[in-house]
Enzyme design. Sequence first.
Site, short mmCIF file in Angstrom:
data_model
loop_
_atom_site.label_atom_id
_atom_site.label_comp_id
_atom_site.label_asym_id
_atom_site.label_seq_id
_atom_site.Cartn_x
_atom_site.Cartn_y
_atom_site.Cartn_z
CD GLU A 24 8.32 7.34 0.40
OE1 GLU A 24 7.63 6.92 -0.54
OE2 GLU A 24 7.83 7.91 1.39
CG PHE A 29 0.78 6.95 2.26
CD1 PHE A 29 -0.09 7.42 1.29
CD2 PHE A 29 1.63 5.90 1.95
CE1 PHE A 29 -0.12 6.84 0.03
CE2 PHE A 29 1.60 5.31 0.70
CZ PHE A 29 0.73 5.78 -0.27
CG LEU A 66 4.52 4.93 -2.60
CD1 LEU A 66 4.58 3.43 -2.83
CD2 LEU A 66 5.13 5.29 -1.26
#
Length: 393
Positions: free
Chosen positions: A372, A133, A247
Site C-alpha cells: 500500500e 485486487f 489504494l
Amino acid sequence: MARADITDLFLLDDLLSPEEKAVRDTVAAFVDREVLPIIGGHFRDGTFPRHLIPQLAEMGVLGANLQGHGCAGLNTVSYGLILQELERGDSGLRSFASVQGSLCMFPIHAYGSEEQKERFLPAMARGQVIGCFGLTEPDFGSNPGGMRTRARKDGDDYILNGTKTWITNGAIADVAVVWAKTEDGGPESVRGFLVEKGMPGFTARDIPGKFSLRASITSELSLQDVRVPARNMLPGVKGLRGPLSCLNNARLGIAFAVTGAAIACFEGAREYALSRASFNGKSVASYQLTQEKLADMLQDIVKAQLVGLRVARLKDEGKVTPVMVSLAKRNNVKSALDIARVARSIYGANGITDAYPPVRHMLNLESVFTYEGTHEVHTLVLGKAITGLDAFD
C-alpha cells in the site's frame, strides 16, 4: 489476556460514539474468542482461517464503510476500529478484510455500473463471493503506470494478457479487479476489469516461501488471452486515478489498523514483564531498561491512536487528502514495527516463538511496511508536500 487500562492513556474512548465503541467491542470479542486461540497454528502452517469468513460477514465487517447493496454503511472511524481489532489478531485476517472491502468492493461501489453493483456487492458483503485486487506486477510495484498488462478490444469483449503478483486473496478469489492498459497503452488508458474465476486463460497460484503474512493467501495471477465481456469493465473511471484512489482508501484503513498489532505486542510484553522473575526474584518489569522500553512503546501507541482517529474523522468530514493519509500510514506502520521489535526483546528467547505474539506481528508488519505504498514512497510524497519539489523525477 485482559486489556490494560493504560493503553487508553489519553482517554480516546471518550472521543468515540456509543455505536463506534459497540462495533469495536463486538469485533474485539470475536478476535479474543475465535482468532487468538488458533492464529498461531495457522501462521505456523501457512494457512488462512477461511472458516472465519461467514462470521466476519455476519458482523458486517466486509465492506463495512460502504452504503447500500447489503453493506453496513458504517463511518470511517468504525471501519478503522474493526480493522484495528482484526490486526490485533493478525495482519493476515485484517488484510483479507481490507482487500475485500477497500480494494475490491470499493471500486465496484464507486466506479461500477448498477448491474455490476447488484451482481457482486451483496454477495461480497455476505462473504459468498471473495475478491482480490490486481495492480502490482513482477516488474512494477511503486510505479503502476509502467504496467505491462494489456486489454485489447475484440467485438463486445476485451482480451486481457499479463501477470499480477503479490495479490492477497488471489487463489481463493471469485472475482479479481484487474487493472490493464487499453488503446495506446499510456497511463491514462488504464481501465479496471472484473475478471471472474473460471474464465478461460485466468489462473492463480500461491506464492511459496513466505516468512510474513503466513496466515494469508498471497498469489500470482496469470492472464493469457482471457476474454472478458465489455460489461465487466468498470465504466466510472479511467486512468491511474482509479487504482490509486482504491489504494488511498485502503491505506487509511491500514494506518488505523496497525495500532492493533502494536497494542497486542505492548500488552503482551507488559504482562510478560510483570510475571517473569529475573535476578533476586524481581520481575523483569521492575528494571529501568524494561520500563523505558514500555514507556517508549506506549508513547508511540498514543501518537498512532491520535493520528489514526484524526485522519478517519477528516475522511468522514470530506477533508482528508492523500498527503495526510501518507503521513498516517508512514508514521503508524513504522511505529507498530518498532514496537513489535522492542516487545520481542522483552520476552528474551521466548519472543522468537509463535507461543507469543511479537515475532508473528513483527514479521507481518515487514510486509505492511512495504505494501500500500512503501515507507520510502510515502516519504517522498511528504517531501514533495513540504518542499514543492518532486523527487520522483
